[in-house]
Design a protein around this motif. Structure first.
Motif, PDB file in Angstrom:
ATOM      1  N   ASN A 118      31.450  61.723  11.469  1.00 35.80           N
ATOM      2  CA  ASN A 118      31.063  60.485  10.797  1.00 35.80           C
ATOM      3  C   ASN A 118      29.544  60.440  10.740  1.00 35.80           C
ATOM      4  O   ASN A 118      28.879  60.496  11.770  1.00 35.80           O
ATOM      5  N   GLY A 121      29.019  56.168   9.214  1.00 31.51           N
ATOM      6  CA  GLY A 121      30.295  55.555   8.853  1.00 31.51           C
ATOM      7  C   GLY A 121      31.088  56.316   7.795  1.00 31.51           C
ATOM      8  O   GLY A 121      32.207  55.924   7.478  1.00 31.51           O
ATOM      9  N   ARG A 122      30.549  57.400   7.225  1.00 29.38           N
ATOM     10  CA  ARG A 122      31.272  58.195   6.226  1.00 29.38           C
ATOM     11  C   ARG A 122      31.670  59.531   6.820  1.00 29.38           C
ATOM     12  O   ARG A 122      30.899  60.152   7.555  1.00 29.38           O
ATOM     13  N   LYS A 123      32.871  59.999   6.491  1.00 26.39           N
ATOM     14  CA  LYS A 123      33.296  61.314   6.955  1.00 26.39           C
ATOM     15  C   LYS A 123      32.672  62.393   6.080  1.00 26.39           C
ATOM     16  O   LYS A 123      32.775  62.349   4.853  1.00 26.39           O
ATOM     17  N   LEU A 141      34.359  63.470  15.732  1.00 25.53           N
ATOM     18  CA  LEU A 141      35.734  62.910  15.697  1.00 25.53           C
ATOM     19  C   LEU A 141      36.555  63.418  16.846  1.00 25.53           C
ATOM     20  O   LEU A 141      36.392  64.406  17.417  1.00 25.53           O
TER      21      LEU A 141
END
Length: 141
Positions: A118, A121-123, A141
């Protein structure tokens, strides 16, 4: 020094005989074996006289590489650990390595997906994603 002069003389003789079709009389094998301290390139005449004449007119050379140095990002955290010396544009796997956080990778091409993290907040895939400017919060993760 003598050996260097002998090698240079042999190379000059080889060059002269192959490009001009003859060997000058001053470069006979008996003259090549003498121990001279200097080498003469008279067979070329004035062809090389001005080869480096304009080197001084070019001015002072600029430093190669980045003119202002690398662009550091000091607002980077990996799993809550602050990273010092992270360079903008580095892959996230290298940035995490500076914080001693291991991100598992397999293919290094972004195909397998084992390096997903992340980023703010974005993968994203850490093996292919460069570090952006500004705040970067990386969570494994």
């Amino acid at each position: 020094m003598v050996r260097t002069n002998l090698i240079i003389s042999c190379l000059v003789a080889l060059l002269a005989s192959s490009s001009l079709g003859f060997a000058p009389s001053s470069l006979k094998p008996s003259s090549l074996l003498t121990s001279k301290s200097t080498t003469s390139l008279d067979i070329f005449g004035d062809a090389l006289k001005g080869a480096f004449a304009n080197d001084d007119s070019l001015g002072k050379r600029k430093d190669e590489g980045l003119s202002k140095g690398p662009d550091y990002n000091e607002n980077v955290t990996v799993n809550g650990k602050k990273v010092q010396g992270a360079v903008v544009g580095q892959k996230l796997t290298a940035v995490a390595g500076r914080a001693r956080v291991k991100i598992p990778v397999n293919c290094q091409k972004g195909d397998c997906g084992t390096c997903m993290v992340n980023l703010n907040g974005r993968k994203v895939k850490a093996c292919q994603t460069p570090l952006p400017k500004g705040k970067a919060n990386i969570q494994t993760l």
